[in-house]
Write an enzyme that holds these catalytic residues in place. Structure first.
Site, mmCIF file in Angstrom:
data_model
loop_
_atom_site.group_PDB
_atom_site.id
_atom_site.type_symbol
_atom_site.label_atom_id
_atom_site.label_comp_id
_atom_site.label_asym_id
_atom_site.label_seq_id
_atom_site.Cartn_x
_atom_site.Cartn_y
_atom_site.Cartn_z
ATOM 1 N N ARG A 111 -0.068 4.794 4.412
ATOM 2 C CA ARG A 111 -1.185 5.464 3.623
ATOM 3 C C ARG A 111 -0.635 7.109 3.280
ATOM 4 N NH1 ARG A 111 -2.522 1.042 4.054
ATOM 5 N NH2 ARG A 111 -4.833 0.090 4.103
ATOM 6 N N SER A 134 -11.366 1.876 3.888
ATOM 7 C CA SER A 134 -11.279 2.372 5.238
ATOM 8 C C SER A 134 -11.524 3.996 5.160
ATOM 9 C CB SER A 134 -9.912 2.091 5.876
ATOM 10 O OG SER A 134 -9.858 0.738 6.044
ATOM 11 N N GLU A 161 -8.486 9.084 5.696
ATOM 12 C CA GLU A 161 -7.810 8.075 4.724
ATOM 13 C C GLU A 161 -8.298 8.662 3.292
ATOM 14 O OE1 GLU A 161 -6.841 4.084 5.034
ATOM 15 O OE2 GLU A 161 -7.185 3.652 2.927
#
Ligand code: EPU
Length: 309
Positions: free
Chosen positions: A177, A226, A296
């Protein structure tokens, strides 16, 4: 706050076109969260040239800019964005052998579909992920083990000197990520080339099916995916769940009952409410498990004071 807003508006319109530059455009409808105030200025850029002109104008006028793709991995402040939002709509795609060159504004879903149709394998992990190719490259979208960055051969960007530069995979610094682009708004992704592999139809279909299945426990309501990255060796969703926060609601924002690493907008949620849930989750998980949860999603338009708290 921006001084001389009117003067800047006149200059921006002169540089980019009177019709093209919009003012006070509400951003909430352009995000998957459905949250966020207005952009001071807003422009839709359909090609490389328009993106470059918009970046140049922002830099010359010393106003902040933000590149908006699919709006799927961001939380925009209730006050909105005090600068120019450049919504990218460059969607070109060419296939040469096993390589696909794609412009940043193409929805990732379309790229995954086109690769599948052409029996090119490697992007299956992108199935079901909203947003644009540029956003996916920037946030290195995918699963925990497999991500889009692994298939990137080359990325073309506008660099901080307004020049077009070409980066190879290693330059992009992809990891879980993360990429060099994630916290570096000075570089704007224009295009990516993916290096794929010819594969049998059934194999690709099977992969797509299993990636979609892995997403089966995710909520369908408005969200930004997320919220936190998974900490090493664990799951943010599991930790927030075990901390007793599944279903916790503040205002109209709620930690999903289905998956605790998702915050959903149950209707008219404020960014401030989402932020409170973010802080609550971070604080509780830290206290109970001594684990620091890292965001994130990207926060957009929040002032430095908010970010520090
Ligand atoms: N779990 C709980 N409670 C919850 C949520 C999850 O106990 O409320 C448990 C699950 O039962 C499972 C474990 O935690 O044992 C992991 O959960 P899951 O399989 O849902 O995967 P995840 O780690 O939460 C990651 C990615 C998703 C991706 C899925 C499937 C991150 C932060 N998330 O989720 O990516 O779709 O795997 O591949 O890496 C995204 O990044 O936006 C995203 C949606």
């Amino acid at each position: 706050m921006i001084k001389n807003k009117e003067k800047i508006t006149v200059k921006l319109k002169k540089a980019l076109g009177v019709e093209k530059v919009k003012e006070n455009v509400l951003l909430a409808p352009l995000t998957t969260f459905g949250i966020g105030g207005p952009a001071f200025w807003f422009i839709t850029a359909g090609n490389k040239k328009e993106i470059l002109e918009a970046i140049k104008a922002s830099r010359e006028l010393k106003i902040p800019y933000f590149i908006l793709g699919g709006g799927s991995n961001i939380l925009i402040a209730d006050q909105g964005f005090p600068g120019l939002v450049i919504r990218i709509k460059n969607e070109g795609l060419t296939i040469k052998g096993t390589k696909i060159a794609v412009e940043a504004g193409l929805p990732l879903a379309k790229l995954v579909e086109i690769a599948q149709k052409n029996l090119l394998s490697g992007l299956e992990c992108g199935v079901g992920i909203p947003g644009t190719v540029g956003g996916a490259v920037c946030g290195n979208a995918g699963t925990r083990e497999e991500w889009i960055g692994q298939k990137v051969a080359k990325v073309s960007i506008i660099d901080k000197k307004n020049k077009i530069a070409h980066l190879n995979n290693r330059d992009c610094k992809f990891s879980y990520r993360e990429s060099r682009f994630k916290n570096n708004p000075q570089e704007v992704i224009l295009e990516a080339v993916f290096n794929l592999k010819k594969e049998k139809r059934e194999v690709i279909e099977q992969k797509i099916k299993s990636f979609l299945e892995a997403r089966g426990n995710q909520p369908k309501e408005k969200s930004a995916g997320s919220v936190f990255k998974n900490p090493p060796g664990d799951s943010a969703g599991r930790l927030i769940d075990q901390a007793g926060l599944r279903g916790k609601k503040i205002g109209q924002a709620q930690i999903s009952k289905k998956h605790a690493n998702f915050i959903i907008n149950t209707g008219g949620a404020k960014a401030e409410e989402v932020l409170k849930l973010i802080r609550l989750a971070q604080k509780t998980v830290k206290e109970k498990f001594n684990v620091s949860l890292e965001l994130e999603i990207k926060l957009v338009g929040f002032n430095n004071e908010t970010m520090k708290q």
